[in-house]
Design a protein around this motif. Sequence first.
Motif, PDB file in Angstrom:
ATOM      1  N   SER A  27      -3.209   6.835   8.015  1.00 31.61           N
ATOM      2  CA  SER A  27      -4.643   6.847   7.423  1.00 31.61           C
ATOM      3  C   SER A  27      -5.483   5.720   6.871  1.00 31.61           C
ATOM      4  CB  SER A  27      -4.842   8.168   6.559  1.00 31.61           C
ATOM      5  OG  SER A  27      -4.129   9.053   7.015  1.00 31.61           O
ATOM      6  N   ASN A  28      -4.560   4.875   6.443  1.00 25.53           N
ATOM      7  CA  ASN A  28      -5.092   3.686   5.613  1.00 25.53           C
ATOM      8  C   ASN A  28      -4.622   2.478   6.063  1.00 25.53           C
ATOM      9  OD1 ASN A  28      -6.692   5.332   3.284  1.00 25.53           O
ATOM     10  ND2 ASN A  28      -4.585   6.074   3.222  1.00 25.53           N
ATOM     11  N   TYR A  29      -4.630   2.043   7.481  1.00 27.61           N
ATOM     12  CA  TYR A  29      -3.831   0.721   7.823  1.00 27.61           C
ATOM     13  C   TYR A  29      -4.783  -0.429   7.583  1.00 27.61           C
ATOM     14  CZ  TYR A  29      -6.916   1.898  11.757  1.00 27.61           C
ATOM     15  OH  TYR A  29      -7.956   2.027  12.401  1.00 27.61           O
ATOM     16  N   ASN A  30      -6.106   0.017   7.619  1.00 31.33           N
ATOM     17  CA  ASN A  30      -7.187  -1.042   7.435  1.00 31.33           C
ATOM     18  C   ASN A  30      -7.481  -1.597   5.949  1.00 31.33           C
ATOM     19  OD1 ASN A  30      -8.193   1.608   7.025  1.00 31.33           O
ATOM     20  ND2 ASN A  30     -10.334   0.776   7.593  1.00 31.33           N
ATOM     21  N   LEU A  31      -6.802  -0.709   5.292  1.00 36.18           N
ATOM     22  CA  LEU A  31      -7.062  -1.322   3.674  1.00 36.18           C
ATOM     23  C   LEU A  31      -6.182  -2.285   3.312  1.00 36.18           C
ATOM     24  CD1 LEU A  31      -7.394   2.164   2.116  1.00 36.18           C
ATOM     25  CD2 LEU A  31      -9.390   0.681   3.191  1.00 36.18           C
ATOM     26  N   LYS A  32      -6.741  -3.039   2.214  1.00 35.62           N
ATOM     27  CA  LYS A  32      -5.688  -4.277   1.648  1.00 35.62           C
ATOM     28  C   LYS A  32      -4.612  -3.459   0.942  1.00 35.62           C
ATOM     29  CE  LYS A  32      -5.579  -8.684  -0.311  1.00 35.62           C
ATOM     30  NZ  LYS A  32      -6.621  -9.945  -0.562  1.00 35.62           N
ATOM     31  N   PHE A  33      -3.323  -3.542   1.064  1.00 35.21           N
ATOM     32  CA  PHE A  33      -2.352  -3.138   0.023  1.00 35.21           C
ATOM     33  C   PHE A  33      -1.026  -3.987   0.506  1.00 35.21           C
ATOM     34  CE2 PHE A  33      -2.620  -0.021   3.387  1.00 35.21           C
ATOM     35  CZ  PHE A  33      -1.281   0.162   3.766  1.00 35.21           C
ATOM     36  N   ARG A  34      -0.094  -3.815  -0.875  1.00 34.52           N
ATOM     37  CA  ARG A  34       1.264  -4.747  -0.233  1.00 34.52           C
ATOM     38  C   ARG A  34       2.294  -3.681  -0.397  1.00 34.52           C
ATOM     39  NH1 ARG A  34       1.272  -7.020  -5.945  1.00 34.52           N
ATOM     40  NH2 ARG A  34       0.820  -4.913  -6.236  1.00 34.52           N
ATOM     41  N   THR A  35       3.473  -3.979   0.083  1.00 38.86           N
ATOM     42  CA  THR A  35       4.583  -3.043   0.159  1.00 38.86           C
ATOM     43  C   THR A  35       4.749  -2.473  -1.146  1.00 38.86           C
ATOM     44  OG1 THR A  35       5.232  -4.067   2.180  1.00 38.86           O
ATOM     45  CG2 THR A  35       6.952  -2.874   0.964  1.00 38.86           C
ATOM     46  N   LYS A  36       4.741  -3.446  -2.030  1.00 37.53           N
ATOM     47  CA  LYS A  36       4.964  -2.806  -3.497  1.00 37.53           C
ATOM     48  C   LYS A  36       4.127  -1.798  -3.882  1.00 37.53           C
ATOM     49  CE  LYS A  36       5.466  -4.187  -8.441  1.00 37.53           C
ATOM     50  NZ  LYS A  36       5.745  -2.993  -8.720  1.00 37.53           N
ATOM     51  N   ASP A  37       2.846  -1.735  -3.503  1.00 40.93           N
ATOM     52  CA  ASP A  37       1.848  -0.580  -3.590  1.00 40.93           C
ATOM     53  C   ASP A  37       2.389   0.913  -2.918  1.00 40.93           C
ATOM     54  OD1 ASP A  37       0.170  -2.257  -4.977  1.00 40.93           O
ATOM     55  OD2 ASP A  37      -0.735  -2.763  -3.086  1.00 40.93           O
ATOM     56  N   LEU A  38       3.054   0.627  -1.911  1.00 37.64           N
ATOM     57  CA  LEU A  38       3.607   1.616  -1.226  1.00 37.64           C
ATOM     58  C   LEU A  38       4.757   2.084  -1.908  1.00 37.64           C
ATOM     59  CD1 LEU A  38       3.368   0.731   2.534  1.00 37.64           C
ATOM     60  CD2 LEU A  38       1.975   2.706   1.482  1.00 37.64           C
ATOM     61  N   ALA A  39       5.598   1.364  -2.265  1.00 32.78           N
ATOM     62  CA  ALA A  39       6.926   1.617  -3.015  1.00 32.78           C
ATOM     63  C   ALA A  39       6.370   2.278  -4.223  1.00 32.78           C
ATOM     64  CB  ALA A  39       7.680   0.394  -3.406  1.00 32.78           C
TER      65      ALA A  39
END
Length: 167
Positions: free
Chosen positions: A52-64
């Motif tokens: 749903s959010n592939y186009n947003l800027k985020f890091r793997t740490k944010d997902l974790a």
Amino acid sequence: FTSFYSTNNTSSMLKFQSMIFSLLHMIAKSTDEVHNQVGMATISNAIIFLQSNYNLKFRTKDLADMCNLSEPYFRTLFKKYMRVTPTEYKNQMRIRRACEILLGSDAPVERTAEIVGFNDVQYFCEIFKKITGCSALQYRNGTPHNKKTQTILNMTQFGIHTPVDKN
């Protein structure tokens, strides 16, 4: 329990040890299954977010952090179930969408890169070619015609899979 150990009967002791080892094996297997289900559920939540959010800027740490896991453990689980790293998965989602845009519009490559979440068009072009085997313009123009470019919108072509059951 004490009757097995109070006798000097080797056969009885071996049977007892075998029962204990069997019980421990069943407990370990059950624990692995629970961990596997929890891991798949956690990664599934991350996949839903990524899709749903592939186009947003985020890091793997944010997902974790979102999954309440350490970053190294999250990466390990993600790779285990998805067969690619979180960053590779995000890039594959972005390139898949870029392919749809390139075929369905006349948006410039620079704008396409921006729409799917790449800030650097050169990096977009590098990732696009790595995943598809051709440049974005070649893809839009249908050249070169090879199996990879003809089937590029197939999710598994990108290595995008549903979570793998590791049982």
